[in-house]
Design an enzyme around this catalytic site. Structure first.
Site, PDB file in Angstrom:
ATOM      1  CB  ILE A  59     111.350  71.844  88.133  1.00 63.79           C
ATOM      2  CG1 ILE A  59     110.468  72.774  88.986  1.00 63.79           C
ATOM      3  CG2 ILE A  59     110.492  70.885  87.314  1.00 63.79           C
ATOM      4  CD1 ILE A  59     109.507  73.637  88.196  1.00 63.79           C
ATOM      5  CE  LYS A 113     112.077  73.210  84.604  1.00 64.94           C
ATOM      6  NZ  LYS A 113     111.355  72.111  83.899  1.00 64.94           N
ATOM      7  CE1 TYR A 128     108.566  77.315  63.486  1.00 64.57           C
ATOM      8  CE2 TYR A 128     106.538  78.595  63.445  1.00 64.57           C
ATOM      9  CZ  TYR A 128     107.570  77.957  62.784  1.00 64.57           C
ATOM     10  OH  TYR A 128     107.609  77.972  61.414  1.00 64.57           O
ATOM     11  CB  THR A 177     110.039  69.577  78.716  1.00 68.81           C
ATOM     12  OG1 THR A 177     109.791  70.972  78.622  1.00 68.81           O
ATOM     13  CG2 THR A 177     110.781  69.110  77.486  1.00 68.81           C
ATOM     14  NE  ARG A 181     113.704  70.775  76.545  1.00 68.71           N
ATOM     15  CZ  ARG A 181     113.722  69.580  75.948  1.00 68.71           C
ATOM     16  NH1 ARG A 181     113.087  69.437  74.789  1.00 68.71           N
ATOM     17  NH2 ARG A 181     114.341  68.564  76.483  1.00 68.71           N
ATOM     18  CE1 TYR A 204     111.876  75.102  81.612  1.00 66.29           C
ATOM     19  CE2 TYR A 204     109.977  73.989  80.697  1.00 66.29           C
ATOM     20  CZ  TYR A 204     111.323  74.015  80.960  1.00 66.29           C
ATOM     21  OH  TYR A 204     112.121  72.966  80.589  1.00 66.29           O
TER      22      TYR A 204
END
Length: 294
Positions: A206, A164, A110, A47, A141, A136
């Protein structure tokens, strides 16, 4: 107890731009600076690397540059996620072909798959490519949260090696340690919570802040993972305002502003991200001063 496959701090590398194009020279210099600063791995095109606005050609080139520059000195975990399973497989295959050590695959965004769909997505990647994969999980998000129960199922697949975790739920680390076993890699995705995540049994972070202050962040995680908690807490206190400031506007605009102050790259970002606001810049400068960077 076995050593985790990945540990410590791994910068979520920014992708520097100059005049609209990827600044390859600046990127190579950034990678060298991170390695010299003592980081434990590298994560290109996540990202923070603005992968959403990179072309496929640019994405692949940045991964190749990272692997070539690292030259095996630290592991490279290449961002390789998509909300299309077929596209994610292609990106993971490319990461393997160019010599990355693992892939970081975000939960599909989405289209909001079910837990069964999430399992099937990662299972298909596991079957298609023989490369370690970190899941992740960043619900803020992606609008989807992969459950601990689904991660437990995935942990039994040979190429799905860890997570993550950017959920903000620190208790998940403890639950996953119990359920997924000691070989399951636990990396935080939140700089401000990374130390607490390690205290709950996580293996590292991270990090966005590492782009700006690799030596300080690496030292903090070295201290934490060796049980030197006073030193780690001192590092966290020194960095906390910077951790917060780097998310005072849409990321990675504040990080790139900070790096521009250090002469590392331009502060150029790609739409729909815009350069950070004056208020955010002020916060970043305060954080940098408190960390002793300026």
């Amino acid at each position: 107890m076995s050593e985790p496959l990945f540990r410590g701090v791994l910068p979520a590398l920014v992708t520097p731009f100059r005049n609209g194009a990827v600044d390859e020279d600046a990127f190579v210099s950034l990678v060298e600076r991170q390695i010299a600063g003592g980081v434990h791995g590298l994560v290109p095109v996540g990202t923070t690397g603005e992968t959403a606005t990179l072309s496929h050609e640019e994405h692949r080139r940045v991964v190749e540059l990272c692997v070539q520059t690292a030259r095996g000195r630290v592991p490279v975990i290449a961002g390789a996620g998509s909300n299309s399973t077929a596209e994610a497989i292609e990106l993971v295959q490319h990461a393997k072909q160019v010599g990355a050590d693992a892939a970081l695959v975000v939960t599909p965004y989405y289209n909001r798959p079910s837990q069964e769909g999430l399992y099937a997505h990662y299972a298909a990647i596991n079957e298609a490519v023989q490369l370690p994969v970190l899941v992740y999980n960043v619900p803020a998000r992606t609008s989807v949260d992969i459950s601990n129960a689904t991660l437990l199922r995935l942990s039994k697949l040979p190429n799905i090696v860890g997570v993550k975790d950017a959920t903000g739920d620190l208790g998940r680390a403890s639950l996953q340690r119990v359920e997924c076993g000691e070989d399951w890699v636990l990396l935080s995705g939140n700089d401000d919570q990374g130390l607490g995540y390690v205290a709950q049994g996580g293996h590292g972070c991270i990090s966005v802040t590492c782009n700006v202050a690799p030596e300080l962040v690496a030292r903090m995680y070295d201290d934490a993972l060796s049980g030197q908690w006073q030193g780690a807490l001192y590092g966290q206190d020194r960095l906390i305002r910077l951790h917060k400031a780097l998310f005072s506007d849409a990321s990675p605009a504040p990080a790139k502003f900070a790096m521009a102050q250090l002469g590392l790259c331009t502060d150029e970002v790609r739409l729909p991200i815009t350069p950070c606001s004056e208020a955010a810049r002020a916060e970043v400068l305060v954080g940098m001063r408190e960390a002793g960077l300026i």
